[in-house]
Scaffold this active site. Structure first.
Site: not given
Length: 423
Positions: A107-109, A111
């Site tokens: 859930q990378s902000n 990326c």
């Protein structure tokens, strides 16, 4: 009215207080992608009840302010990463790259923001997501899904690569990014992919928060026009890859005149105590990372070592709790209640975890050190990460946010949770 194109680069002139101290200035300038300056909001604490998550602030007469970097750019770009991407993508475009590769958690902000910003400037995004479900996703026993940040990754057409935490640890993020870049080139998908490290944290990206500190100092100077004695005593934020922490801590040290003339708003006073709340790894990891970033940015010192300068610029606190992106019931309850009391949503991975640990542990360890102080919390965004915690939050949200049925026909009289509007 004027219009700006996302892929237009503008020359970058560093703040006067940083010039000649940080010497490796981004040579290709920056894009204008973010909505800046972001506002600073004061959180009302004077009506906090005894059971409020803000009660300690009221008891100690602490004023809490929030710098809203969650408002930098809507759902696609919102958060701290776009400040770094303005410099990174300007570099990519100027050097003739034709695609982008980066890496982060599932859930990378970072990326998500990188994928969206890359599309805005015409560069196809490739993102590597670390997930324990990598094998099941590959064999179709599971699907990477459409929740939170992943939804926006896929809405902008990212090519998604998966790896496990073990594979991430074995090779390291930089080797994984470079490996995918090599794969893209060899497969002739694109000719020249631009590698962006985890969090956008390198010597180019970290200039985004040198620029942000200058923005903050201008806001303080404006505040001092009506409140001449106003000063910040503490500045708090989450750190996960070190780039934001490096930019803020180095920037504040220089803006407050540690190596020469500072920003006028500093008024020759000591800089605020800077608290970086680490949501992964350990404090030494962040001190070492920030030392490397300071060197990449060309920090010039006459006497002290770069590492000593970095360690003197901030305190890194261990705030990861049970681990990166792992939330306790207490953390989730606190985040939920904070939203009810302030109207500000904090994500459970970064800002929420940092604020929780600062107010419930760090401040509680030595409360008198914070009495009568002004604390600024730098909100770095991440609200899309809340979606993944929806099930865990359900019980708390149900208690805080009841749902009632309106009855306009008078047929549900006496039933629970019914509002009778039939008369």
């Amino acid at each position: 009215m004027t219009f700006q194109s996302p892929d237009t680069s503008y020359p970058y002139i560093p703040p006067k207080w940083a010039k000649d101290k940080l010497t490796k200035i981004p040579k290709h300038g920056r894009l204008h992608l973010a909505n800046l300056p972001t506002p600073i909001h004061q959180v009302k604490t004077n009506n906090a009840s005894k059971n409020s998550v803000l009660s300690k602030l009221n008891e100690l007469n602490i004023s809490l302010f929030v710098k809203r970097d969650d408002a930098t750019g809507g759902v696609e770009l919102g958060g701290n990463k776009v400040r770094k991407l303005e410099f990174l993508l300007a570099d990519a475009l100027a050097e003739g790259y034709d695609s982008v590769v980066t890496i982060g958690g599932e859930q990378s902000n970072h990326c998500r923001a990188t994928a969206a910003a890359s599309r805005m400037v015409g560069l196809p995004p490739h993102i590597i997501l670390r997930t324990p479900r990598a094998d099941d996703i590959h064999t179709r026993k599971d699907d990477i899904g459409w929740t939170g940040n992943v939804l926006f990754d896929r809405m902008v057409g990212s090519t998604v690569y998966t790896c496990t935490a073990g594979e991430y640890g074995r090779l390291g993020s930089n080797k994984l990014v470079q490996g995918v870049c090599d794969h893209i080139t060899e497969s002739k998908t694109h000719n020249k992919p631009y590698p962006i490290p985890v969090g956008g944290s390198n010597g180019i990206g970290s200039w985004g928060y040198i620029n942000a500190v200058d923005e903050l100092m201008d806001q303080l100077q404006s505040t001092q026009e009506s409140l001449p004695d106003f000063a910040l005593d503490h500045l708090v934020f989450a750190t996960g890859s070190g780039g934001t922490a490096a930019g803020i801590s180095l920037g504040l040290s220089l803006a407050y005149g540690k190596l020469g003339d500072g920003h006028p708003a500093s008024k020759g006073e000591a800089w605020p105590k800077v608290h970086a709340c680490g949501v992964c790894d350990n404090p030494d990891y962040f001190y070492n990372t920030m030392t490397d970033l300071a060197k990449e940015m060309g920090l010039l010192l006459d006497e002290s070592s770069v590492e000593d300068f970095v360690r003197d610029s901030l305190t890194v606190h261990q705030s990861k709790g049970r681990g990166y992106a792992i939330s306790t019931d207490e953390e989730l309850q606190w985040i939920s209640q904070f939203s009810v009391e302030t109207g500000i949503a904090l994500d459970p991975v970064y800002s929420g975890k940092a604020m929780f640990h600062f107010l419930t542990e760090i401040l509680e360890d030595n409360p008198e050190a914070y009495r009568n102080s002004n604390i600024l919390f730098w909100h770095t965004g991440g609200a899309l990460g809340i979606y993944e915690k929806g099930v865990d939050l359900a019980e708390r949200l149900g208690a805080n946010s009841p749902v009632k049925r309106i009855d306009v026909h008078g047929k549900k009289s006496g039933e629970a949770n019914v509002v009778d509007l039939s008369s």
